[in-house]
Motif scaffolding. Structure first.
Motif, PDB file in Angstrom:
ATOM      1  N   GLY A 127       0.812  -1.218   0.000  1.00 40.66           N
ATOM      2  CA  GLY A 127       0.000   0.000   0.000  1.00 40.66           C
ATOM      3  C   GLY A 127       0.842   1.263   0.000  1.00 40.66           C
ATOM      4  O   GLY A 127       0.557   2.212  -0.731  1.00 40.66           O
ATOM      5  N   LEU A 128       1.889   1.280   0.831  1.00 45.95           N
ATOM      6  CA  LEU A 128       2.770   2.441   0.854  1.00 45.95           C
ATOM      7  C   LEU A 128       3.476   2.636  -0.479  1.00 45.95           C
ATOM      8  O   LEU A 128       3.653   3.768  -0.937  1.00 45.95           O
ATOM      9  N   ALA A 145      10.724  -2.139  -5.542  1.00 43.89           N
ATOM     10  CA  ALA A 145      11.426  -3.104  -4.693  1.00 43.89           C
ATOM     11  C   ALA A 145      10.695  -3.283  -3.359  1.00 43.89           C
ATOM     12  O   ALA A 145      10.555  -4.411  -2.868  1.00 43.89           O
ATOM     13  N   TYR A 146      10.226  -2.199  -2.783  1.00 42.79           N
ATOM     14  CA  TYR A 146       9.506  -2.269  -1.512  1.00 42.79           C
ATOM     15  C   TYR A 146       8.208  -3.060  -1.654  1.00 42.79           C
ATOM     16  O   TYR A 146       7.854  -3.852  -0.783  1.00 42.79           O
ATOM     17  N   SER A 147       7.527  -2.873  -2.786  1.00 42.20           N
ATOM     18  CA  SER A 147       6.295  -3.631  -2.997  1.00 42.20           C
ATOM     19  C   SER A 147       6.588  -5.107  -3.237  1.00 42.20           C
ATOM     20  O   SER A 147       5.798  -5.970  -2.852  1.00 42.20           O
ATOM     21  N   CYS A 148       7.723  -5.424  -3.858  1.00 46.73           N
ATOM     22  CA  CYS A 148       8.095  -6.837  -4.040  1.00 46.73           C
ATOM     23  C   CYS A 148       8.369  -7.503  -2.692  1.00 46.73           C
ATOM     24  O   CYS A 148       8.015  -8.670  -2.493  1.00 46.73           O
ATOM     25  N   ILE A 179       3.408 -11.319   1.843  1.00 44.13           N
ATOM     26  CA  ILE A 179       1.998 -11.714   1.740  1.00 44.13           C
ATOM     27  C   ILE A 179       1.887 -13.162   1.290  1.00 44.13           C
ATOM     28  O   ILE A 179       1.112 -13.947   1.845  1.00 44.13           O
ATOM     29  N   VAL A 180       2.658 -13.531   0.282  1.00 45.66           N
ATOM     30  CA  VAL A 180       2.553 -14.873  -0.290  1.00 45.66           C
ATOM     31  C   VAL A 180       3.060 -15.934   0.677  1.00 45.66           C
ATOM     32  O   VAL A 180       2.430 -16.976   0.869  1.00 45.66           O
ATOM     33  N   THR A 181       4.210 -15.677   1.316  1.00 43.41           N
ATOM     34  CA  THR A 181       4.828 -16.709   2.148  1.00 43.41           C
ATOM     35  C   THR A 181       4.393 -16.669   3.603  1.00 43.41           C
ATOM     36  O   THR A 181       4.462 -17.687   4.290  1.00 43.41           O
ATOM     37  N   GLY A 182       3.998 -15.508   4.113  1.00 40.40           N
ATOM     38  CA  GLY A 182       3.651 -15.389   5.523  1.00 40.40           C
ATOM     39  C   GLY A 182       4.859 -15.360   6.435  1.00 40.40           C
ATOM     40  O   GLY A 182       4.732 -15.524   7.636  1.00 40.40           O
TER      41      GLY A 182
END
Length: 125
Positions: free
Chosen positions: A27-28, A69-72, A78-81
C-alpha cells in the motif's frame, strides 16, 4: 496465554501479522508511486530548462525503482507469511542447485505473468 507452534516456534497469529505488514508495504509503495507520478506531472508542467527537468525525472525514476522493490518485499511477505529477513535466511540455507532451479522457476513465472498482463492490456485496447 499464547500457545506456540512447536514446529515453527511462532505465535499462532504471526503469519497474519506478517501478511498485514506486507499489505502495508504494498500500500505504501502504491501511494508513493501515485505521489511520484504527481511530482512528474507537476515537473512536466513547470517551465524549467531541459537539463533541470531531466535531473528531476532521474530522481523520480530512482524513487520509483525503490517503490517497486519495496512492494516486491511486501508481496513476498503476503505470499509466504514469513518476514523478509527470515525468507532470505531460508533461501541461503538451500543448496546451490536448489536455489538455481527455484530462481529459474521464479523468473519464468514472472515472465509468464508479465506476458499475461501485456496480452490482457492488448486485448482490452
Amino acid at each position: 496465554m499464547w500457545s506456540r507452534n512447536p514446529q515453527t516456534c511462532e505465535e499462532p497469529h504471526a503469519k497474519r501479522d506478517v501478511r498485514k505488514g506486507g499489505v502495508k508495504r504494498v500500500g505504501l509503495s502504491v501511494l508513493g508511486t501515485i505521489g511520484l507520478f504527481g511530482v512528474a506531472f507537476v515537473v512536466d508542467s513547470l517551465p524549467l530548462k531541459r537539463s533541470h527537468s531531466q535531473i528531476l525525472y532521474g530522481a523520480v525514476g530512482i524513487w520509483f525503482i525503490w517503490a517497486i522493490a519495496y512492494s516486491c518485499i511486501g508481496l513476498a511477505e503476503i505470499v509466504t507469511g514469513r518476514p523478509f529477513n527470515r525468507l532470505a535466511a531460508a533461501w541461503m540455507e538451500l543448496a546451490g542447485w536448489q536455489r538455481g532451479v527455484l530462481g529459474i522457476l521464479i523468473v519464468l513465472g514472472a515472465f509468464a505473468f508479465v506476458a499475461l498482463l501485456v496480452a490482457l492490456i492488448v486485448l482490452l485496447i
